[in-house]
Structure formats: structure tokens, C-alpha cells
Scaffold this motif. Sequence first.
Motif: not given
Length: 325
Positions: A14, A16, A161, A163, A167, A171, A174-175
Motif C-alpha cells: 500500500l 500512499q 507501506n 502490507l 491483509s 486492503t 486498495s493498494g
Amino acid sequence: MSMTFAKVFCFLVLVQVLVPNLAEGQGLKVGFYAKPCPNAEEIVNGVMKTVFKEALSLSGPLLRMHFHDCFVRGCDGSILLNSVNKTAEKDSPPNLSLRGFGVIDRVKAALEKQCPGVVSCSDILAIVARDAVVATGGQFYNVETGRRDGSVSLLTDALNNLLPPTSDFATLISGFTALGLNATDLAVLSGGHTIGTSHCSSFSDRLYNFTGKNDTDPSMDKNYIARLKSRCKINDQTTLVEMDPGSVRTFDIKYYSLITKRRGLFTSDQALLNNTVTKSYINAQLKNGGATFGHDFGVSMVKMGRIGVLTGSSGQIRKFCYKNN
């Protein structure tokens, strides 16, 4: 690979704000080094053939290294940088199990001898990952090159960051979506778990304390749990277990078969059955004998290799992959 996953699911990260949220890769192309270093890929391949002849078990870790590079700050070679005070990406707990850094240095030295200052470390990672796939029986795919190397590598970036293998699907997707990758890419790239191993610590919660009540994961096959418990004792931090038992050095679709039998090693593996797109892809590959998996893996690897790249005049071409110029 010895794909050890020390509490991190190698492919699923993930990110961001560290990299652009689209895997665009402007400036990359197949044959980027045709003029400045026409034998670049042959030089890499020559070194890797020798390496894999001596230690095919490094195929998994080297494939994983490319993922770990791309999913933190983009595919810029930052995973390779050393830090005097141990604050680089490679010093982060999720990356302590990575192996093969010396192999990358060996490849870089061979390239510098023939074409000094031309081939980036980030491109070396991409080419080596492809060669690892081929060495284990996977399908060849053309690698886009033209990346340049970044100069920043921070332990906290990887720590915050990457995961964990616990998970769930929401999740994971999303990543991937944040990086311009989709559910099919998730299913395909997860197939890389067909080679390599994992530390017991990456999945021990499923065996001994799934919900915090000293219980096991009900979604995992009971016979598989028993087998894993015979290998992995509570708090075992060192034992390695094959992610694709019996096929650990063969790039095939047996990993997908294990998932359908509730024998995916990680929660994140089993989560692929909780979405119609990923589940349909897995079932289709099992039905057609993996007819398109090799091609699909190459496509998704190229797509992943475009994440957050530095091209043109950005970044640098490191002389040594472990330090900035």
C-alpha cells in the motif's frame, strides 16, 4: 524465492504518497540500451545463468526484490542502497529476509566493465526478475528499460507501506488500485508465489492465534494446518516453508490449485477467492492448464515495472548499486 516474506507480503504494497498513483512509465521502452550498450541484457543473462546454475533457490528472492523496489518509491533501485546508520529500505524489518544483493552487485560490475555509467540498477532489477522467471520454467517476456536510479531510501517508507500477509481482499485491492494495477494484476502477480519459501512467522497466526484466542484459521484446510504445525512451532522465526510445496522451483500454476484446496499459505493468498475477478482468473487458469498464465504474468510485470519510474534527466545511473554517486 527463498521468498521469505518476513512478515510482509511481497507483492502487495500500500503506497500512499510515495509514488505516483498510476503505473504510466513514460520514457521506458524495449531495447532502450540498443545503442549505448547493445549487449546489456545478454551480459545480465550471462551472469544470471551462472548464478542460477549454482543456486536456483535465489530465483525467488530476486523476483521478490524487484517487487519490493517498485512498491516503495517506485521502481528506482532504492531497495539496493546501504545506510551507515541502518536506516535504508533494506534495513526495515519487512526487508531483512531479502537475499541476492551480492548478485545484483555482480551483474552491475559486469555491465560497468563493458558499458560504464550506462545501465541503471533499477533496470538491472527488472531484467534479473525476468531471468528468474525464465530460469524456473516461466515464459520469457520483453522488459522495458530506461529507468534511472533514485537517491533516497528510508526504512520508514518500507515499514509503513508494506502490507502484512494478513491483509484481506479490500486492503489488497486498495493498494494495487492506488498504483494503477487492477484485480487481474493482483491475481496474476500473486502467482509469483509459485516459487520460493516463507518464514513461519509470516503465517503463524493462522496456526496458533488467528483471532487472539489461541485458535486456528477456519478457512485453512485442517490437514494442512497439522502439517505446518509439525514444521513451525510457536514463535519460530527461522524455519522456512515452501509456499508451493513440491513445486518450489518450478514456475507453474500449482499455487492456484492449492488456494482452491484452502492451502494458500497466507491470509492474503486465500483472500483471492473472496472476489469474483480474482477467483474467476484462478479457476480459468486451472481449467485451461495455465494456457495464458505465462503471458499474463509478463504483461503484469511490465505494467508493475512502470510504477513511479525516473527517466530522462531525473535520478542518476549509479556506478555501484549499493551507494549513490
